[in-house]
Design an enzyme around this catalytic site. Structure first.
Site, PDB file in Angstrom:
ATOM      1  CB  CYS A  37      27.038  44.176  51.588  1.00  9.74           C
ATOM      2  SG  CYS A  37      27.797  42.990  50.593  1.00  9.74           S
ATOM      3  CG  HIS A  43      29.946  46.524  53.722  1.00  9.73           C
ATOM      4  ND1 HIS A  43      30.206  45.176  54.306  1.00  9.73           N
ATOM      5  CD2 HIS A  43      29.876  46.249  52.519  1.00  9.73           C
ATOM      6  CE1 HIS A  43      30.206  44.324  53.503  1.00  9.73           C
ATOM      7  NE2 HIS A  43      30.323  45.085  52.277  1.00  9.73           N
ATOM      8  CG  ASN A  65      32.147  42.146  51.145  1.00 11.55           C
ATOM      9  OD1 ASN A  65      31.373  41.748  52.058  1.00 11.55           O
ATOM     10  ND2 ASN A  65      31.793  42.671  50.167  1.00 11.55           N
TER      11      ASN A  65
HETATM   12  O1  UT7 Z   1      29.670  44.437  49.425  1.00 11.40           O
HETATM   13  C1  UT7 Z   1      28.995  44.602  48.214  1.00 11.40           C
HETATM   14  C2  UT7 Z   1      29.744  45.432  47.550  1.00 11.40           C
HETATM   15  N1  UT7 Z   1      30.983  45.150  46.553  1.00 11.40           N
HETATM   16  C3  UT7 Z   1      31.885  45.995  46.511  1.00 11.40           C
HETATM   17  O2  UT7 Z   1      31.691  46.861  46.961  1.00 11.40           O
HETATM   18  C4  UT7 Z   1      32.634  45.520  45.480  1.00 11.40           C
HETATM   19  C5  UT7 Z   1      33.019  46.825  44.441  1.00 11.40           C
HETATM   20  N2  UT7 Z   1      33.938  46.676  43.657  1.00 11.40           N
HETATM   21  C6  UT7 Z   1      35.303  46.479  43.838  1.00 11.40           C
HETATM   22  O3  UT7 Z   1      35.603  46.395  44.863  1.00 11.40           O
HETATM   23  C7  UT7 Z   1      36.259  46.557  42.719  1.00 11.40           C
HETATM   24  O4  UT7 Z   1      35.547  46.880  41.540  1.00 11.40           O
HETATM   25  C8  UT7 Z   1      36.904  45.128  42.331  1.00 11.40           C
HETATM   26  C9  UT7 Z   1      38.047  44.571  43.487  1.00 11.40           C
HETATM   27  C10 UT7 Z   1      35.816  44.152  42.155  1.00 11.40           C
HETATM   28  C11 UT7 Z   1      37.738  44.976  40.879  1.00 11.40           C
HETATM   29  O5  UT7 Z   1      38.726  46.129  40.897  1.00 11.40           O
HETATM   30  P1  UT7 Z   1      38.596  46.859  39.608  1.00 11.40           P
HETATM   31  O6  UT7 Z   1      39.781  48.231  39.797  1.00 11.40           O
HETATM   32  O7  UT7 Z   1      37.521  47.698  39.470  1.00 11.40           O
HETATM   33  O8  UT7 Z   1      39.212  46.090  38.476  1.00 11.40           O
HETATM   34  P2  UT7 Z   1      38.367  45.823  37.072  1.00 11.40           P
HETATM   35  O9  UT7 Z   1      37.148  44.949  37.415  1.00 11.40           O
HETATM   36  O10 UT7 Z   1      38.349  46.837  36.306  1.00 11.40           O
HETATM   37  O11 UT7 Z   1      39.493  44.581  36.632  1.00 11.40           O
HETATM   38  C12 UT7 Z   1      40.478  45.274  36.019  1.00 11.40           C
HETATM   39  C13 UT7 Z   1      41.419  43.990  35.383  1.00 11.40           C
HETATM   40  C14 UT7 Z   1      40.497  43.183  34.308  1.00 11.40           C
HETATM   41  O12 UT7 Z   1      41.469  42.749  33.281  1.00 11.40           O
HETATM   42  P3  UT7 Z   1      41.725  43.777  32.027  1.00 11.40           P
HETATM   43  O13 UT7 Z   1      40.005  43.621  31.464  1.00 11.40           O
HETATM   44  O14 UT7 Z   1      41.891  45.043  32.203  1.00 11.40           O
HETATM   45  O15 UT7 Z   1      42.490  42.938  31.167  1.00 11.40           O
HETATM   46  C15 UT7 Z   1      40.372  42.023  35.108  1.00 11.40           C
HETATM   47  O16 UT7 Z   1      40.004  40.941  34.247  1.00 11.40           O
HETATM   48  O17 UT7 Z   1      41.541  43.029  36.517  1.00 11.40           O
HETATM   49  C16 UT7 Z   1      41.393  41.674  36.007  1.00 11.40           C
HETATM   50  N3  UT7 Z   1      40.899  40.940  37.150  1.00 11.40           N
HETATM   51  C17 UT7 Z   1      41.674  40.299  38.178  1.00 11.40           C
HETATM   52  N4  UT7 Z   1      43.138  40.091  37.573  1.00 11.40           N
HETATM   53  C18 UT7 Z   1      43.685  39.516  38.638  1.00 11.40           C
HETATM   54  C19 UT7 Z   1      40.002  40.978  37.749  1.00 11.40           C
HETATM   55  N5  UT7 Z   1      39.824  40.063  38.911  1.00 11.40           N
HETATM   56  C20 UT7 Z   1      41.088  39.818  39.114  1.00 11.40           C
HETATM   57  C21 UT7 Z   1      41.693  38.947  39.974  1.00 11.40           C
HETATM   58  N6  UT7 Z   1      43.068  38.559  39.825  1.00 11.40           N
HETATM   59  N7  UT7 Z   1      41.118  38.342  41.011  1.00 11.40           N
END
Ligand code: UT7
Length: 322
Positions: free
Chosen positions: A112, A249, A279
């Site tokens: 990225c 980005h 992204n």
């Molecule tokens: O460009 C390269 C760099 N990449 C990035 O910058 C990405 C950086 N990370 C992020 O943008 C965020 O961490 C994410 C968008 C990937 C995730 O957001 P988050 O607020 O950190 O959510 P999380 O991973 O803590 O997940 C929260 C909950 C989980 O459920 P439980 O364990 O709380 O029951 C996940 O299983 O959301 C669930 N979850 C989803 N639910 C519905 C994860 N993905 C999804 C989904 N739809 N697509």
């Protein structure tokens, strides 16, 4: 010598996949995706649209915007993590398609952060006199390395390509010069397992799929992005108030907003495309630059700050007077 950006171009595949469409296939919802990421839709390449095909379209558009002919270019750098082939480089395919027989063309891999690394590299070639005019392309077909069953990653990424034409021109060596004024690039390989593809020609002999510990990447992104821009501010004596356009980005709207807040850059001066593009990895910054240049937001003489963070980890920033 300074390296000036003299043209921008981009290409997005026609097919748009909305959050609602994804929610029909996997356990997710438009509400979750919008709230956590700001993404509403992404473009997905058709089968025939390889990275070189879409990168070429962006390159042609950038050349047209610059009013230049392909034979004036003596350097092509393609930032991509999704090359058409393991080798030869996607850049050489684009070079041939543009009918260029001279100069050098190579790919650069910083995921990225690839466009920032590629722009910093081209700047060194141009400012040193080693090249006269460059096309720097960020082009990705991430749809092909996504595990479409993994809701934690497949909702985040999209396909697309952006390009800039850069040309060497004399400057005074002051911050009033046009062109690239500062670049900072960094890597730290200790974090490989936080964001990677679980395959490759030298290990599994397969392409593999993207794997990410999203929360960890998020945490590092906010810290590292602010750090790289602070280096630029320290070096130049500038502050967030001086930046006309912040073009980060486009990984996640929450990361963009948090970084802008940390740097004291008002949200009205931030170019955002993540809602429509998702992204697109190395393509996200040149896509956003091309959009804000074409619609007249970014004007000649203005200060533009770009930054990115990605797999590796890699991260970096560049300050450009348009
Ligand atoms: O460009 C390269 C760099 N990449 C990035 O910058 C990405 C950086 N990370 C992020 O943008 C965020 O961490 C994410 C968008 C990937 C995730 O957001 P988050 O607020 O950190 O959510 P999380 O991973 O803590 O997940 C929260 C909950 C989980 O459920 P439980 O364990 O709380 O029951 C996940 O299983 O959301 C669930 N979850 C989803 N639910 C519905 C994860 N993905 C999804 C989904 N739809 N697509």
């Amino acid at each position: 010598m300074r390296s000036h950006i003299v043209g921008c171009g981009s290409y997005l595949p026609a097919r748009i996949v909305t959050n609602a469409e994804l929610a029909e296939r996997i356990d997710t919802s438009d509400e979750w995706i919008v709230q956590r990421t700001g993404i509403r839709q992404r473009h997905v390449a058709a089968d025939h649209e390889t990275t070189s095909v879409i990168g070429l379209k962006a390159a042609r558009a950038a050349l047209a915007d610059a009013g230049m002919e392909a034979d004036e270019i003596d350097l092509i750098i393609v930032a991509t993590a999704t090359p058409d082939h393991t080798f030869p480089a996607t850049a050489t395919q684009i070079q041939a398609a543009l009918g260029i027989e001279g100069g050098a063309a190579f790919d650069l891999q910083a995921v990225c952060s690839g466009f920032v690394f590629a722009l910093a590299t081209a700047d060194k070639f141009l400012a040193s006199g080693a090249a006269k005019a460059a096309i720097v392309i960020g082009a990705e077909t991430f749809s092909r390395i996504l595990d479409w069953e993994d809701r934690t990653t497949c909702v985040l990424f999209g396909d697309g390509a952006g390009a800039v034409v850069m040309k060497a021109a004399p400057g005074d060596g002051t911050l009033a010069d046009r062109g690239v004024l500062a670049t900072h690039i960094r890597s730290d390989g200790r974090y490989t397992d936080k964001l990677y593809v679980d395959g490759g020609p030298g290990s599994t002999k397969t392409v593999g799929f993207l794997r990410m510990e999203g929360k960890e990447v998020f945490r590092h992104a906010v810290v590292k992005l602010a750090e790289t821009v602070r280096h630029t501010f320290e070096e130049t004596g500038l502050s967030g108030d001086d930046i006309d356009w912040f073009v980060p980005h486009q990984a996640n709207r929450r990361i963009i907003d948090a970084t802008a807040d940390k740097l004291g850059i008002g949200h009205e001066r931030v170019v955002v495309t993540v809602d429509r593009h998702g992204n697109t990895s190395a393509a996200s910054i040149p896509l956003a630059l091309a959009e804000a240049h074409a619609d007249g937001r970014i004007k000649r003489g203005q200060l533009v700050l770009i930054e990115a963070m990605g797999g590796g980890f890699t991260w970096g920033s560049a300050l450009i007077r348009w």
